[in-house]
Design a protein around this motif. Structure first.
Motif, short mmCIF file in Angstrom:
data_model
loop_
_atom_site.label_atom_id
_atom_site.label_comp_id
_atom_site.label_asym_id
_atom_site.label_seq_id
_atom_site.Cartn_x
_atom_site.Cartn_y
_atom_site.Cartn_z
N HIS A 116 -3.85 -5.03 23.24
CA HIS A 116 -4.88 -4.31 22.46
C HIS A 116 -5.15 -4.95 21.11
O HIS A 116 -5.36 -4.25 20.12
CB HIS A 116 -4.47 -2.84 22.28
CG HIS A 116 -4.29 -2.08 23.56
ND1 HIS A 116 -5.21 -2.06 24.56
CD2 HIS A 116 -3.26 -1.32 24.00
CE1 HIS A 116 -4.78 -1.31 25.57
NE2 HIS A 116 -3.59 -0.87 25.26
N LEU A 117 -5.14 -6.26 21.06
CA LEU A 117 -5.51 -6.96 19.83
C LEU A 117 -7.04 -7.10 19.77
O LEU A 117 -7.72 -7.19 20.79
CB LEU A 117 -4.87 -8.35 19.79
CG LEU A 117 -3.35 -8.40 19.84
CD1 LEU A 117 -2.87 -9.84 19.85
CD2 LEU A 117 -2.73 -7.63 18.67
N PHE A 118 -7.57 -7.12 18.55
CA PHE A 118 -9.00 -7.38 18.38
C PHE A 118 -9.27 -8.85 18.71
O PHE A 118 -8.74 -9.74 18.03
CB PHE A 118 -9.44 -7.07 16.95
CG PHE A 118 -9.33 -5.63 16.57
CD1 PHE A 118 -10.13 -4.67 17.17
CD2 PHE A 118 -8.43 -5.22 15.59
CE1 PHE A 118 -10.04 -3.34 16.82
CE2 PHE A 118 -8.32 -3.89 15.23
CZ PHE A 118 -9.13 -2.94 15.85
N PRO A 119 -10.07 -9.14 19.73
CA PRO A 119 -10.24 -10.54 20.15
C PRO A 119 -10.95 -11.41 19.12
O PRO A 119 -10.78 -12.63 19.11
CB PRO A 119 -11.06 -10.42 21.44
CG PRO A 119 -11.77 -9.11 21.32
CD PRO A 119 -10.82 -8.21 20.58
N PRO A 140 -6.38 -14.25 19.52
CA PRO A 140 -5.62 -13.84 20.71
C PRO A 140 -5.79 -14.77 21.90
O PRO A 140 -4.82 -15.05 22.62
CB PRO A 140 -6.15 -12.44 20.99
CG PRO A 140 -6.50 -11.90 19.64
CD PRO A 140 -7.06 -13.10 18.89
N ARG A 141 -7.00 -15.27 22.13
CA ARG A 141 -7.24 -16.15 23.28
C ARG A 141 -6.46 -17.46 23.18
O ARG A 141 -6.28 -18.17 24.18
CB ARG A 141 -8.73 -16.44 23.43
CG ARG A 141 -9.32 -17.27 22.29
CD ARG A 141 -10.79 -17.54 22.50
NE ARG A 141 -11.38 -18.33 21.41
CZ ARG A 141 -11.82 -17.83 20.28
NH1 ARG A 141 -11.79 -16.51 20.10
NH2 ARG A 141 -12.33 -18.62 19.34
N GLN A 198 3.27 -14.20 22.93
CA GLN A 198 2.90 -14.29 21.52
C GLN A 198 2.00 -13.13 21.11
O GLN A 198 2.15 -12.55 20.03
CB GLN A 198 2.23 -15.63 21.25
CG GLN A 198 3.17 -16.81 21.34
CD GLN A 198 2.45 -18.14 21.33
OE1 GLN A 198 1.27 -18.25 21.68
NE2 GLN A 198 3.15 -19.19 20.93
N GLN A 199 1.07 -12.77 21.99
CA GLN A 199 0.19 -11.63 21.69
C GLN A 199 1.00 -10.34 21.55
O GLN A 199 0.74 -9.53 20.66
CB GLN A 199 -0.85 -11.48 22.79
CG GLN A 199 -1.90 -12.57 22.81
CD GLN A 199 -2.98 -12.30 23.84
OE1 GLN A 199 -3.67 -11.28 23.79
NE2 GLN A 199 -3.12 -13.20 24.80
N ALA A 250 1.42 -7.84 18.38
CA ALA A 250 1.26 -6.38 18.48
C ALA A 250 2.45 -5.65 17.86
O ALA A 250 2.28 -4.61 17.21
CB ALA A 250 1.08 -5.97 19.93
N ILE A 251 3.65 -6.19 18.05
CA ILE A 251 4.83 -5.59 17.42
C ILE A 251 4.74 -5.71 15.90
O ILE A 251 5.00 -4.74 15.17
CB ILE A 251 6.11 -6.27 17.94
CG1 ILE A 251 6.31 -5.93 19.43
CG2 ILE A 251 7.33 -5.81 17.14
CD1 ILE A 251 7.44 -6.71 20.09
#
Length: 258
Positions: free
Chosen positions: A101-104, A148-149, A155-156, A160-161
């Motif tokens: 759920h990261l902003f791309p 993110p890509r 790593q993503q 998020a953590i």
């Protein structure tokens, strides 16, 4: 014994006529790691989502430091909080999902500073410095400007953590944080979680990583059919389960444990 950081009393959750949680009571003390295991459909993720009111319980109350989650006292009765009240309360609990759920369109650094700046009003310079420190904590100091890509799944998830940690929560909730990862990437996320545990972060972790639960958790819960079937010291539950349902489950997922 000190008062629990998190306390759940009589929690039930139904979707229509289907009861997913059929009466849950548990306590989590500050600095503890609680792992929740069980078969698919046992209610694990629903329990986690109820803890921070992403799902509204049908019955029961959840307390964080004695304060009811999603509810407020008015006289001697509890009423639903307003959206803004609940949003402020949720800041005390971070949640890491199966998906990242990261902003791309934002870099790793920008993903981490978004909530502190927008929600808590932290100065950008302060949030940036803290985000860089958190990226170092999760082993991604050199990935601050990556999108993110450009990052692996592991790593993503570590970004998020770090994003959850940026809000300085009292409690971190993990919903199967490694289930969407390729096997070779699981270890790096678990290593980050192990480090958080050694630093005293209070965590509730829904997981299928039995060795992680055995080695890191202070308390292990086995759920099935919306209830807690068995709980206790992780090594005791995993190596000497008392309940037949626990033994049957462990024989499938960890043959040498039961």
């Amino acid at each position: 014994m000190t008062a629990p950081l998190l306390k759940v009393e009589g929690l039930r959750k139904s979707f229509g006529t289907h009861e997913v949680l059929a009466g849950i009571d548990l306590e989590v003390h500050e600095g503890d790691v609680m792992c929740i295991v069980g078969p698919s459909g046992s209610g694990k993720s629903t329990l986690l989502r109820c803890l921070n009111h992403l799902e509204k319980p049908t019955e029961g109350v959840i307390f964080l430091r004695g304060e009811p989650i999603g509810l407020r006292w008015k006289g001697e009765r509890l009423y639903e909080m307003t959206f803004n009240e609940l949003a402020r309360q949720r800041q005390k609990m971070g949640m890491v999902f199966q998906g990242f759920h990261l902003f791309p369109h934002k870099t790793a650094l920008e993903n981490i500073i978004e909530a502190p700046v927008i929600v808590k009003g932290v100065r950008v310079e302060t949030a940036r410095a803290e985000a860089l420190e958190l990226l170092g904590k999760v082993g991604l100091s050199d990935r601050a400007d990556y999108y993110p890509r450009q990052l692996s799944g592991g790593q993503q998830q570590r970004v998020a953590i770090a994003r959850s940690l940026a809000m300085k929560p009292e409690l971190l909730l993990f919903d199967e944080p490694t289930s969407a990862l390729d096997p070779e990437l699981v270890g790096e996320v678990l290593a980050t979680m192990r480090q958080l545990a050694t630093e005293g972060m209070t965590m509730v972790v829904v997981t299928h990583e039995m060795l992680f639960a055995r080695d890191v958790a202070d308390h292990l819960i086995f759920m099935d059919g919306g209830v807690i079937v068995e709980q206790g010291n992780p090594r005791d539950v995993l190596t000497r389960p008392r309940n037949e349902r626990t033994r049957a489950f462990l024989s499938r997922v960890l043959p040498d444990a039961a």
